[in-house]
Design a protein around this motif. Structure first.
Motif, PDB file in Angstrom:
ATOM      1  N   ALA A  77      29.847 -24.853 -18.987  1.00  0.00           N
ATOM      2  CA  ALA A  77      29.884 -23.908 -17.862  1.00  0.00           C
ATOM      3  C   ALA A  77      29.769 -22.465 -18.365  1.00  0.00           C
ATOM      4  O   ALA A  77      29.120 -21.629 -17.726  1.00  0.00           O
ATOM      5  N   GLU A  78      30.376 -22.188 -19.513  1.00  0.00           N
ATOM      6  CA  GLU A  78      30.257 -20.825 -20.062  1.00  0.00           C
ATOM      7  C   GLU A  78      28.811 -20.501 -20.397  1.00  0.00           C
ATOM      8  O   GLU A  78      28.316 -19.406 -20.103  1.00  0.00           O
ATOM      9  N   ALA A  79      28.120 -21.456 -21.012  1.00  0.00           N
ATOM     10  CA  ALA A  79      26.708 -21.239 -21.360  1.00  0.00           C
ATOM     11  C   ALA A  79      25.866 -21.066 -20.091  1.00  0.00           C
ATOM     12  O   ALA A  79      24.977 -20.208 -20.031  1.00  0.00           O
ATOM     13  N   ILE A  80      26.162 -21.864 -19.083  1.00  0.00           N
ATOM     14  CA  ILE A  80      25.403 -21.790 -17.822  1.00  0.00           C
ATOM     15  C   ILE A  80      25.666 -20.460 -17.125  1.00  0.00           C
ATOM     16  O   ILE A  80      24.739 -19.778 -16.664  1.00  0.00           O
ATOM     17  N   ASP A  81      26.934 -20.073 -17.050  1.00  0.00           N
ATOM     18  CA  ASP A  81      27.299 -18.914 -16.228  1.00  0.00           C
ATOM     19  C   ASP A  81      26.811 -17.595 -16.808  1.00  0.00           C
ATOM     20  O   ASP A  81      26.734 -16.593 -16.084  1.00  0.00           O
ATOM     21  N   ARG A  82      26.436 -17.590 -18.087  1.00  0.00           N
ATOM     22  CA  ARG A  82      25.804 -16.382 -18.645  1.00  0.00           C
ATOM     23  C   ARG A  82      24.509 -16.069 -17.903  1.00  0.00           C
ATOM     24  O   ARG A  82      24.018 -14.943 -17.935  1.00  0.00           O
ATOM     25  N   HIS A  83      23.936 -17.084 -17.228  1.00  0.00           N
ATOM     26  CA  HIS A  83      22.675 -16.899 -16.496  1.00  0.00           C
ATOM     27  C   HIS A  83      22.902 -16.818 -14.985  1.00  0.00           C
ATOM     28  O   HIS A  83      21.931 -16.826 -14.219  1.00  0.00           O
ATOM     29  N   ALA A  84      24.148 -16.765 -14.565  1.00  0.00           N
ATOM     30  CA  ALA A  84      24.521 -16.600 -13.150  1.00  0.00           C
ATOM     31  C   ALA A  84      23.622 -17.398 -12.205  1.00  0.00           C
ATOM     32  O   ALA A  84      22.899 -16.819 -11.393  1.00  0.00           O
ATOM     33  N   PRO A  85      23.652 -18.728 -12.294  1.00  0.00           N
ATOM     34  CA  PRO A  85      22.679 -19.516 -11.528  1.00  0.00           C
ATOM     35  C   PRO A  85      22.919 -19.528 -10.015  1.00  0.00           C
ATOM     36  O   PRO A  85      24.049 -19.678  -9.565  1.00  0.00           O
ATOM     37  N   THR A  86      21.827 -19.374  -9.298  1.00  0.00           N
ATOM     38  CA  THR A  86      21.807 -19.627  -7.858  1.00  0.00           C
ATOM     39  C   THR A  86      21.733 -21.133  -7.639  1.00  0.00           C
ATOM     40  O   THR A  86      22.292 -21.676  -6.703  1.00  0.00           O
ATOM     41  N   LEU A  87      20.978 -21.785  -8.538  1.00  0.00           N
ATOM     42  CA  LEU A  87      20.785 -23.235  -8.482  1.00  0.00           C
ATOM     43  C   LEU A  87      20.981 -23.810  -9.875  1.00  0.00           C
ATOM     44  O   LEU A  87      20.419 -23.289 -10.845  1.00  0.00           O
ATOM     45  N   LEU A  88      21.773 -24.881  -9.962  1.00  0.00           N
ATOM     46  CA  LEU A  88      21.945 -25.605 -11.220  1.00  0.00           C
ATOM     47  C   LEU A  88      21.286 -26.975 -11.039  1.00  0.00           C
ATOM     48  O   LEU A  88      21.690 -27.751 -10.167  1.00  0.00           O
ATOM     49  N   VAL A  89      20.274 -27.234 -11.866  1.00  0.00           N
ATOM     50  CA  VAL A  89      19.392 -28.382 -11.659  1.00  0.00           C
ATOM     51  C   VAL A  89      19.599 -29.400 -12.765  1.00  0.00           C
ATOM     52  O   VAL A  89      19.314 -29.114 -13.937  1.00  0.00           O
ATOM     53  N   LEU A  90      20.105 -30.586 -12.429  1.00  0.00           N
ATOM     54  CA  LEU A  90      20.249 -31.665 -13.411  1.00  0.00           C
ATOM     55  C   LEU A  90      18.934 -32.438 -13.443  1.00  0.00           C
ATOM     56  O   LEU A  90      18.514 -32.995 -12.428  1.00  0.00           O
ATOM     57  N   ALA A  91      18.286 -32.448 -14.601  1.00  0.00           N
ATOM     58  CA  ALA A  91      16.975 -33.092 -14.713  1.00  0.00           C
ATOM     59  C   ALA A  91      17.011 -34.056 -15.896  1.00  0.00           C
ATOM     60  O   ALA A  91      16.652 -33.693 -17.016  1.00  0.00           O
ATOM     61  N   GLY A  92      17.495 -35.266 -15.634  1.00  0.00           N
ATOM     62  CA  GLY A  92      17.658 -36.210 -16.728  1.00  0.00           C
ATOM     63  C   GLY A  92      18.842 -35.833 -17.601  1.00  0.00           C
ATOM     64  O   GLY A  92      18.834 -36.040 -18.814  1.00  0.00           O
ATOM     65  N   PHE A  93      19.877 -35.266 -16.976  1.00  0.00           N
ATOM     66  CA  PHE A  93      21.100 -34.896 -17.713  1.00  0.00           C
ATOM     67  C   PHE A  93      22.037 -36.091 -17.645  1.00  0.00           C
ATOM     68  O   PHE A  93      22.456 -36.507 -16.556  1.00  0.00           O
ATOM     69  N   MET A  94      22.347 -36.673 -18.814  1.00  0.00           N
ATOM     70  CA  MET A  94      22.972 -37.994 -18.833  1.00  0.00           C
ATOM     71  C   MET A  94      24.457 -37.975 -19.191  1.00  0.00           C
ATOM     72  O   MET A  94      24.972 -38.945 -19.724  1.00  0.00           O
ATOM     73  N   ARG A  95      25.147 -36.908 -18.871  1.00  0.00           N
ATOM     74  CA  ARG A  95      26.598 -36.870 -19.036  1.00  0.00           C
ATOM     75  C   ARG A  95      27.260 -36.817 -17.661  1.00  0.00           C
ATOM     76  O   ARG A  95      26.760 -36.118 -16.763  1.00  0.00           O
ATOM     77  N   ILE A  96      28.364 -37.528 -17.537  1.00  0.00           N
ATOM     78  CA  ILE A  96      29.129 -37.440 -16.291  1.00  0.00           C
ATOM     79  C   ILE A  96      29.983 -36.178 -16.353  1.00  0.00           C
ATOM     80  O   ILE A  96      30.628 -35.906 -17.364  1.00  0.00           O
ATOM     81  N   LEU A  97      29.926 -35.390 -15.286  1.00  0.00           N
ATOM     82  CA  LEU A  97      30.614 -34.098 -15.262  1.00  0.00           C
ATOM     83  C   LEU A  97      31.935 -34.222 -14.516  1.00  0.00           C
ATOM     84  O   LEU A  97      32.026 -34.933 -13.510  1.00  0.00           O
ATOM     85  N   GLY A  98      32.941 -33.531 -15.001  1.00  0.00           N
ATOM     86  CA  GLY A  98      34.279 -33.629 -14.420  1.00  0.00           C
ATOM     87  C   GLY A  98      34.377 -32.936 -13.065  1.00  0.00           C
ATOM     88  O   GLY A  98      33.498 -32.150 -12.682  1.00  0.00           O
ATOM     89  N   SER A  99      35.486 -33.209 -12.370  1.00  0.00           N
ATOM     90  CA  SER A  99      35.620 -32.705 -10.995  1.00  0.00           C
ATOM     91  C   SER A  99      35.728 -31.176 -10.961  1.00  0.00           C
ATOM     92  O   SER A  99      35.230 -30.538 -10.032  1.00  0.00           O
ATOM     93  N   ALA A 100      36.343 -30.559 -11.979  1.00  0.00           N
ATOM     94  CA  ALA A 100      36.457 -29.090 -11.980  1.00  0.00           C
ATOM     95  C   ALA A 100      35.069 -28.464 -12.124  1.00  0.00           C
ATOM     96  O   ALA A 100      34.738 -27.473 -11.460  1.00  0.00           O
ATOM     97  N   PHE A 101      34.234 -29.059 -12.985  1.00  0.00           N
ATOM     98  CA  PHE A 101      32.867 -28.571 -13.171  1.00  0.00           C
ATOM     99  C   PHE A 101      32.095 -28.693 -11.855  1.00  0.00           C
ATOM    100  O   PHE A 101      31.425 -27.752 -11.409  1.00  0.00           O
TER     101      PHE A 101
END
Ligand code: GAR
Length: 195
Positions: A77-101
């Motif tokens: 999330a820290e790496a993602i939020d450096r780019h302040a996303p309007t949209l976060l796109v999972l494209a073949g992302f094969m990890r299950i993400l926790g409820s807080a994320f």
């Protein structure tokens, strides 16, 4: 400018179709949106090198470096939020993400899943569709919620199951539709045509 961040784990062919559509269709001019970054949980993901070649920021947050799932989620999330996303796109992302994320990105995270949801959540979707005797199969783009693979559906594409199909043949037929569907749904979200 709206910011789109794409998460991948492997080949990244969906990511490539999205980046290519964004350039071809001038998402910057038409939707005020840019692909800001591609992030993978695997440093060796082939898609990272491709993204860098297109001039897109690309980095890995290696899940193996974290003993606890929540710590990986936090670093990601820290790496993602450096780019302040309007949209976060999972494209073949094969990890299950926790409820807080998932809660942190509520309303702005989407996923592509290789089945006609709600049928065949989880893995091995093509093999399971063949074993079930389905005559049609396909792909779904959906919002990500706490229910794995079961968030609200944003778009689907259907392919026929043909005599003699193997999981590999069926997967290739579905993937070709994934490459058409995902950019179309994302453009719809960015333009407001899909709400
Ligand atoms: C795609 O078929 C995508 O639908 C699937 O992984 C593949 C990734 O291919 N996603 C899932 O199974 C998510 N549960 P790509 O890396 O070439 O885009």
């Amino acid at each position: 400018m709206k910011s789109v961040v794409i998460l991948i784990s492997g080949a990244g062919s969906n990511m490539q179709s999205i980046v290519s559509a964004a350039l071809r269709e001038d998402w910057a001019g038409r939707h005020g949106a840019r692909i800001a970054a591609v992030i993978s949980n695997r440093p060796d993901a082939a898609g990272l090198a491709w993204a860098r070649e297109q001039g897109i920021a690309a980095e890995a947050v290696d899940h193996r470096a974290f003993a606890r799932r929540e710590d990986f989620d936090t670093a990601l999330a820290e790496a993602i939020d450096r780019h302040a996303p309007t949209l976060l796109v999972l494209a073949g992302f094969m990890r299950i993400l926790g409820s807080a994320f998932v809660a942190h990105y509520a309303g702005r995270m989407v996923n592509i899943h290789p089945s006609l949801l709600p049928a065949f959540t989880g893995l091995d979707t093509h093999k399971r569709a063949l074993e079930a005797g389905c005559t049609v199969h396909g792909v779904t783009v959906h919002r990500v919620t706490a229910d794995l693979d079961l968030g609200p559906i944003l778009g689907q594409a259907v392919v026929p199951v043909l005599p003699g199909d193997t999981p590999e043949l069926l997967a290739a037929r579905v993937l070709a539709q994934e490459h058409r569907l995902y950019p179309r749904v994302l453009a719809g979200l960015l333009s407001g045509e899909i709400s």
